[in-house]
Scaffold this motif. Structure first.
Motif, PDB file in Angstrom:
ATOM      1  N   THR A 132      64.453  14.493  10.416  1.00 10.09           N
ATOM      2  CA  THR A 132      64.682  15.687   9.612  1.00 10.09           C
ATOM      3  C   THR A 132      65.726  15.389   8.549  1.00 10.09           C
ATOM      4  O   THR A 132      65.596  15.779   7.403  1.00 10.09           O
ATOM      5  N   HIS A 154      70.841  19.318   5.011  1.00 11.23           N
ATOM      6  CA  HIS A 154      69.724  19.680   4.129  1.00 11.23           C
ATOM      7  C   HIS A 154      70.135  20.414   2.863  1.00 11.23           C
ATOM      8  O   HIS A 154      69.358  20.469   1.918  1.00 11.23           O
ATOM      9  N   ASP A 158      70.883  14.430   2.459  1.00 11.29           N
ATOM     10  CA  ASP A 158      69.746  13.979   3.278  1.00 11.29           C
ATOM     11  C   ASP A 158      68.553  13.682   2.375  1.00 11.29           C
ATOM     12  O   ASP A 158      67.394  13.938   2.743  1.00 11.29           O
ATOM     13  N   GLY A 162      63.086  14.133   6.090  1.00 14.39           N
ATOM     14  CA  GLY A 162      61.975  15.018   6.386  1.00 14.39           C
ATOM     15  C   GLY A 162      62.137  16.416   5.795  1.00 14.39           C
ATOM     16  O   GLY A 162      61.191  16.975   5.225  1.00 14.39           O
ATOM     17  N   ALA A 163      63.328  17.006   5.922  1.00 15.10           N
ATOM     18  CA  ALA A 163      63.541  18.346   5.371  1.00 15.10           C
ATOM     19  C   ALA A 163      63.467  18.307   3.846  1.00 15.10           C
ATOM     20  O   ALA A 163      62.929  19.219   3.215  1.00 15.10           O
ATOM     21  N   ASP A 210      66.761  27.151  12.842  1.00 12.47           N
ATOM     22  CA  ASP A 210      66.330  25.750  12.685  1.00 12.47           C
ATOM     23  C   ASP A 210      65.599  25.536  11.360  1.00 12.47           C
ATOM     24  O   ASP A 210      64.571  24.868  11.309  1.00 12.47           O
ATOM     25  N   PRO A 212      66.174  23.572   8.780  1.00 10.86           N
ATOM     26  CA  PRO A 212      65.826  22.200   8.381  1.00 10.86           C
ATOM     27  C   PRO A 212      64.581  21.688   9.102  1.00 10.86           C
ATOM     28  O   PRO A 212      63.735  21.014   8.499  1.00 10.86           O
ATOM     29  N   ALA A 213      64.427  22.012  10.384  1.00 10.59           N
ATOM     30  CA  ALA A 213      63.248  21.559  11.125  1.00 10.59           C
ATOM     31  C   ALA A 213      61.980  22.222  10.597  1.00 10.59           C
ATOM     32  O   ALA A 213      60.919  21.586  10.521  1.00 10.59           O
ATOM     33  N   ALA A 216      61.135  20.394   7.494  1.00 10.79           N
ATOM     34  CA  ALA A 216      60.626  19.050   7.821  1.00 10.79           C
ATOM     35  C   ALA A 216      59.226  19.109   8.416  1.00 10.79           C
ATOM     36  O   ALA A 216      58.468  18.140   8.297  1.00 10.79           O
ATOM     37  N   SER A 217      58.866  20.242   9.023  1.00  9.63           N
ATOM     38  CA  SER A 217      57.535  20.343   9.620  1.00  9.63           C
ATOM     39  C   SER A 217      56.441  20.295   8.558  1.00  9.63           C
ATOM     40  O   SER A 217      55.272  20.122   8.873  1.00  9.63           O
ATOM     41  N   LEU A 269      60.675   9.656  10.668  1.00 11.34           N
ATOM     42  CA  LEU A 269      60.079   9.864   9.349  1.00 11.34           C
ATOM     43  C   LEU A 269      59.099   8.756   8.984  1.00 11.34           C
ATOM     44  O   LEU A 269      58.081   9.005   8.336  1.00 11.34           O
TER      45      LEU A 269
END
Lengths: 337, 337
Positions: A132, A154, A158, A162-163, A210, A212-213, A216-217, A269
């Motif tokens: 992430t 994020h 970063d 991912g985020a 969550d 950032p998650a 990232a998803s 990632l």
């Protein structure tokens, strides 16, 4: 049980759970890891040591019983957020692990450091850890210590993680929805398939803890679009550039003999594969020409075991650092000679 | 008291408080606004109507007493978040305002709509509203209704707004700290002057509920650096491009007679002055050549009064829209003829 033949404990504490493993200090034997899906609680004092011990102690006892180990020469705990949220761990773990298992040497490491040790062991170089988030660590194993770049989270950095990729993808989806430049109809379609009508996306995203998650998803969707969609491909090209820039920023000043720098890319990632690895290969000669890419030996849990083993045998050559690699109980190399 | 000579109420409800004003429906007289620093409470059902009425009713009574008004022909309430958080307002305000003041016509508007009406009144065109966030609305006052672009919040868009600029500035500060490309030593110095050592910035920012406002608080520093620092200047040039792209995306399909599009830039962001206005002027001919920039007539509170006045006189020509401009109690134009 003293010396390199003793047993050591490795712990990898992350946002999705805790993993524990046991190994001989000299690395000649290693248990299968025991995993718990309960992450350590993050409370006002940071990561709560008791909640981590609730996962670690039973797992360690089970592993020691299976291996016939009566005590532990050393332990290393790697944790996400160790640098900023590790005060309670630093206060509680030394006494608790000494009392429970006779641990004589202990290291508390940021997860980026266990990722480094898992990937490169006690060798100089650069390790990128990207999931992430995104962070790079480098060291020449000399007096200059660790070099660190990014890992700012994020909202502040970063870059290329991912985020970051997921956010850039959603930005392009919403640009397409609005009719602004830089939009991608393909990413808009993927976003609506994953999250529903995009006008409801703010209401879905902002109240969640969550975020950032959630961002990232969407990164895998950007990866899947990249072959056919130039906007998605450009996002991953930018991500690859950010990752290489961040890696290059931490290359040790003392380069290895031939001027090249051992570099490992680790973390979930890179499971994206070619859509990200292609641009990384393509841009590396321009952005980070010294990089000699090597596969990681193993994961952060192997890194924790390696650090614990090196502590037990007095051969820890990774730089100590109050935030990144804290060693409150030490077997000093001189005492082994 | 009926007809255009009646009194109307305007309300502007935002994150930092509530402002209320009274005017003649025909615009011939207008009270000074009464301001409360207590914003309406945002609870589970969205914006809490009772908490808004607690501010509005006493202020309105005071203004009506001073003006000698016995009842109100119409009212308009503009609120940040009306589209997504306005359910309780839509349920409670019509009955409450009819009962309290005899209000016969009511409009509930997104703050971007009151910004539009305050800037351009009942004329077609484009209005950009930029503060911490960034949104553009356009209308040709025809069947195509409102066009809206961006306003997606600090993680999904608001490109070129205050949080966007501040975040880009902090990103460059941290790049300078890390030794990554794209860094600005000047922005790093400003960031440390404002927030302290940058390695503590994540711990300061992420736990706060008002992260977008914290990011936006760095935007003025980017503006102050722009004259001497090329990185800061480039951030504001990118922001200007995003703002113009977003404005151009909502230009009404039916352009005005000479092909130009009346465009007003409103909101606190533009107080930054030349560092942002310079690039806007420079890039407009390329990005939004149809734009004919005009000064805003007034603020969102004037917009609410204008909408209420138009409602009272049956001359509301701004498009009704369930999310953007909801009119639950109507004096239909035909009934006035």
């Amino acid at each position: 049980m003293a010396g390199t033949g003793g047993w050591v404990l490795g712990v990898d504490s992350g946002g999705s759970g805790v993993r524990v493993s046991l190994a001989r200090a000299d690395g000649t034997a290693r248990s299968a890891p025991v995993s718990s899906k309960r992450p350590a609680v993050v409370a006002e004092r940071g990561i709560d040591a008791d909640s981590l011990l609730d996962e670690v102690l039973p797992a360690a006892r089970e592993l020691m019983r299976a291996a016939g180990a009566e005590e532990l020469a050393a332990a290393a705990v790697g944790a996400a957020g160790m640098a900023t949220l590790g005060d309670d761990l630093r206060a509680v773990l030394p006494g608790a692990l000494r009392e429970a298992f006779g641990v004589r040497a202990l290291a508390l490491a940021a997860d980026a450091v266990t990722a480094y040790a898992g990937a490169l062991g006690m060798r100089p170089g650069v390790v990128v850890a990207a999931g992430t988030g995104m962070i790079a660590l480098g060291t020449g194993l000399d007096d200059s210590g660790w070099r660190r770049a990014d890992g700012w989270g994020h909202l502040l950095g970063d870059a290329g993680g991912g985020a970051w990729i997921g956010r850039a993808g959603l930005d392009s989806a919403l640009r397409a929805h609005d009719g602004r430049p830089g939009g991608s109809a393909a990413l808009l379609e993927r976003a609506e398939a994953l999250f529903g009508p995009v006008h409801e996306l703010p209401g879905q995203l902002y109240p969640r803890p969550d975020r950032p998650a959630v961002l990232a998803s969407f990164a895998p969707a950007v990866g899947r679009c990249a072959a056919a969609d130039p906007v998605a491909a450009d996002i991953l090209r930018q991500a690859a550039r950010h990752i290489l820039e961040t890696a290059a920023a931490v290359r040790p000043v003392t380069a290895t003999a031939n001027g090249s720098c051992r570099t490992a890319l680790t973390g979930g990632l890179f499971k994206m594969g070619e859509p990200l690895l292609g641009p990384l290969r393509e841009l590396a000669p321009e952005v980070f020409p010294e990089a000699e890419f090597v596969p990681a030996d193993g994961d952060p849990l192997l890194g924790a075991l390696r650090i614990a083993g090196a502590l037990a045998s007095g051969t820890l050559s990774l730089p100590e650092d109050p935030a990144l690699l804290h060693v409150p109980m030490h077997v000093h190399p001189h005492s082994q000679m």
